[in-house]
Design an enzyme around this catalytic site. Structure first.
Site, PDB file in Angstrom:
ATOM      1  N   THR A 242      19.791   5.355 -12.395  1.00 34.29           N
ATOM      2  CA  THR A 242      20.214   3.965 -12.091  1.00 34.29           C
ATOM      3  C   THR A 242      19.323   3.227 -11.162  1.00 34.29           C
ATOM      4  O   THR A 242      19.061   3.923 -10.066  1.00 34.29           O
ATOM      5  CB  THR A 242      21.717   3.989 -11.558  1.00 34.29           C
ATOM      6  OG1 THR A 242      22.530   4.601 -12.489  1.00 34.29           O
ATOM      7  CG2 THR A 242      22.178   2.649 -11.524  1.00 34.29           C
TER       8      THR A 242
ATOM      9  N   ARG B 172      28.704  -2.014 -15.953  1.00 35.85           N
ATOM     10  CA  ARG B 172      27.202  -2.352 -15.634  1.00 35.85           C
ATOM     11  C   ARG B 172      26.332  -0.796 -15.821  1.00 35.85           C
ATOM     12  O   ARG B 172      25.322  -1.230 -15.669  1.00 35.85           O
ATOM     13  CB  ARG B 172      26.914  -3.084 -14.349  1.00 35.85           C
ATOM     14  CG  ARG B 172      27.667  -4.518 -14.464  1.00 35.85           C
ATOM     15  CD  ARG B 172      26.929  -5.532 -13.557  1.00 35.85           C
ATOM     16  NE  ARG B 172      27.016  -5.098 -12.166  1.00 35.85           N
ATOM     17  CZ  ARG B 172      26.409  -5.602 -11.306  1.00 35.85           C
ATOM     18  NH1 ARG B 172      25.725  -6.808 -11.558  1.00 35.85           N
ATOM     19  NH2 ARG B 172      26.440  -5.142 -10.109  1.00 35.85           N
ATOM     20  N   ASP B 173      26.752   0.053 -15.662  1.00 31.54           N
ATOM     21  CA  ASP B 173      25.981   1.399 -15.736  1.00 31.54           C
ATOM     22  C   ASP B 173      26.734   2.496 -16.649  1.00 31.54           C
ATOM     23  O   ASP B 173      26.786   3.612 -16.196  1.00 31.54           O
ATOM     24  CB  ASP B 173      25.907   1.899 -14.393  1.00 31.54           C
ATOM     25  CG  ASP B 173      24.599   2.853 -14.224  1.00 31.54           C
ATOM     26  OD1 ASP B 173      23.823   2.971 -15.031  1.00 31.54           O
ATOM     27  OD2 ASP B 173      24.723   3.630 -13.363  1.00 31.54           O
ATOM     28  N   LEU B 174      27.244   2.199 -17.692  1.00 28.91           N
ATOM     29  CA  LEU B 174      27.752   3.348 -18.670  1.00 28.91           C
ATOM     30  C   LEU B 174      26.526   3.939 -19.180  1.00 28.91           C
ATOM     31  O   LEU B 174      25.433   3.323 -20.050  1.00 28.91           O
ATOM     32  CB  LEU B 174      28.491   2.432 -19.929  1.00 28.91           C
ATOM     33  CG  LEU B 174      29.910   1.597 -19.271  1.00 28.91           C
ATOM     34  CD1 LEU B 174      30.351   1.153 -20.413  1.00 28.91           C
ATOM     35  CD2 LEU B 174      30.761   2.814 -18.851  1.00 28.91           C
TER      36      LEU B 174
END
Length: 462
Positions: free
Chosen positions: A110, A50-52
């Site tokens: 993020t 979910r945070d590549l």
């Protein structure tokens, strides 16, 4: 976890853009392929990152790749934690929170409140806050966004030289796709453009079904195979096969041209033979040419199928008088020798050493030398200098202790020490041409065969 040393992928992308430290686009694509492998491993266990983004990929000095920062990862099938209610503050302070507080407007940080992920790399469903819809295809989108940055040198939705607020990036993401790659880069690789566009498709159903499929297309591009996102089918397979095998495809084309040339030639001669009195001669000529072209076509097809023995038989059956460049080309391709050693000049007669490590050859040049080559490396390891002209014969003795050479013009026979490369004995065959030499089984004697006589010497006593 253990300390990971290296640099993040954003720095690698910068080196690709500047061409420093040997970083190229192809080398960076290899890193993205490894990222796909690592993420696929997580997906196989139901974990979505979910945070590549480039900042969360570390590349070591020797090419090792680590996907970092799994703080926003979620196991599929679990209920995501609720966001803090308005006016409340989470009791957990993290490094990400501290980083975000320090630079709140950075588009590359993020944001983990109602929207989870980094705006410039998150998928549309993440930007809409649809947590339940986020799955492996959301990570596919993020890797596609990294590929977009590699190709264009720009972060998605962040034009070069600008620093928009995260909210503006989210608005742009929700409105539509980023600027096309072709509008930012002149003549980008069309296959990579197709891979990027499929990975970053607005609708998750239009993306690659999983990271493995994305990695497969990246590997296909690197290996010059068919990229599924760009083209499929027999014609696409044929074109990529030709790019991967230029020599073999040239042989197939040559065989096809030869076949049809032979067919046309055959029809031509058949027609002419029916119109003149030399029908018999023409038919014989046609038969010979047909036989030749059939042999060439059979040899080419056999080589394509990997049957070297059949190709060899077909080439040997081709009429000698008609053998042209096509025969020579296929003959070279059907070479079954395990090693080829290239000599400096035309080689005279030579021999292998009894221990199978070296080969000695005469030399028909005028420098009076014989040459010793390593059978393993193919490199010249010794040069025997002592004749006044070409060296026609050079042979090892059966016990590997001597090399005997014969001059082609000075009729001198020289016995050499193969260890030092120095002459041990010089003999003469009385101005007779030596056709060949032979050793006794115990290497104590050797004979020189001339036109009308045979000369025998003792090697031990001279």
């Amino acid at each position: 976890m253990r300390l990971v040393r290296g640099e993040d992928l954003s720095k690698v992308f910068a080196k690709v853009k500047s061409g420093s430290e040997g970083w190229t686009q192809v080398r960076a694509l290899g890193v993205l392929a490894k990222v796909c492998e690592a993420v696929a491993h997580a997906h196989a266990r139901g974990v979505v990152h979910r945070d590549l983004k480039p900042a969360n990929v570390m590349v070591g000095r020797h090419g090792e790749v680590q996907v970092m920062d799994w703080g926003l990862a979620r196991v599929q099938g679990t209920v995501p934690p609720a966001s803090p209610k308005h006016g409340q503050r989470s009791q957990v302070d993290t490094l990400r929170r501290a980083e975000r507080d320090a630079t709140p407007n950075s588009p590359l940080l993020t944001h983990a409140d109602s929207i989870v992920g980094t705006p410039a790399y998150m998928s549309p469903e993440q930007a809409r806050g649809e947590h339940a819809a986020v799955d492996a295809r959301s990570d596919v989108y993020a890797i596609g966004a990294m590929l977009y940055e590699l190709l264009t040198g720009c972060t998605p939705f962040v034009p070069a030289g600008t620093d928009p607020a995260p909210g503006l990036i989210v608005m742009r993401l929700l409105e539509g796709p980023p600027a096309s790659i072709s509008s930012l880069v002149a003549r980008p690789p069309v296959e990579l453009v197709a891979i990027t566009e499929r990975a970053m498709a607005r609708d998750a159903a239009d993306r690659y079904p999983d990271v493995r499929a994305l990695e497969s297309d990246l590997s296909a591009f690197l290996e010059r195979r068919v990229v599924a996102a760009y083209a499929t089918g027999a014609w696409a397979e044929a074109k990529t096969w030709v790019r991967r095998n230029p020599g073999l495809s040239a042989a197939v084309l040559a065989a096809t041209v030869i076949f049809f040339a032979g067919l046309v030639t055959s029809l031509y001669f058949q027609h002419r033979s029916s119109e003149n009195a030399r029908r018999a001669v023409a038919e014989k000529t046609v038969a010979v040419r047909n036989s030749y072209f059939a042999s060439i076509s059979s040899a080419a097809l056999a080589l394509d199928a990997g049957d070297t023995a059949l190709a060899r038989r077909a080439l040997d059956s081709a009429p000698v008088a008609l053998r042209g460049w096509e025969w020579g080309y296929l003959n070279a391709r059907s070479d079954t020798s395990i090693r080829t050693i290239h000599v400096a000049r035309a080689a005279g007669e030579g021999s292998l050493s009894p221990d199978g490590t070296r080969i000695v050859t005469g030399c028909l040049g005028d420098d009076g030398t014989a040459h010793v080559y390593s059978l393993d490396s193919g490199e010249e390891v010794q040069r025997l200098v002592g004749h006044s002209g070409p060296v026609g014969i050079a042979k090892f003795s059966p016990d590997n202790s001597r090399i005997v050479t014969v001059g082609a013009s000075d009729h001198e026979i020289v016995v050499w020490n193969p260890t030092t490369g120095l002459p041990m004995l010089r003999l003469t065959a009385a101005d007779e041409d030596v056709d060949r030499i032979a050793f006794s089984p115990d290497a104590s004697q050797f004979a020189a065969f001339c036109n009308d006589s045979v000369h025998v010497w003792e090697l031990k006593s001279g």
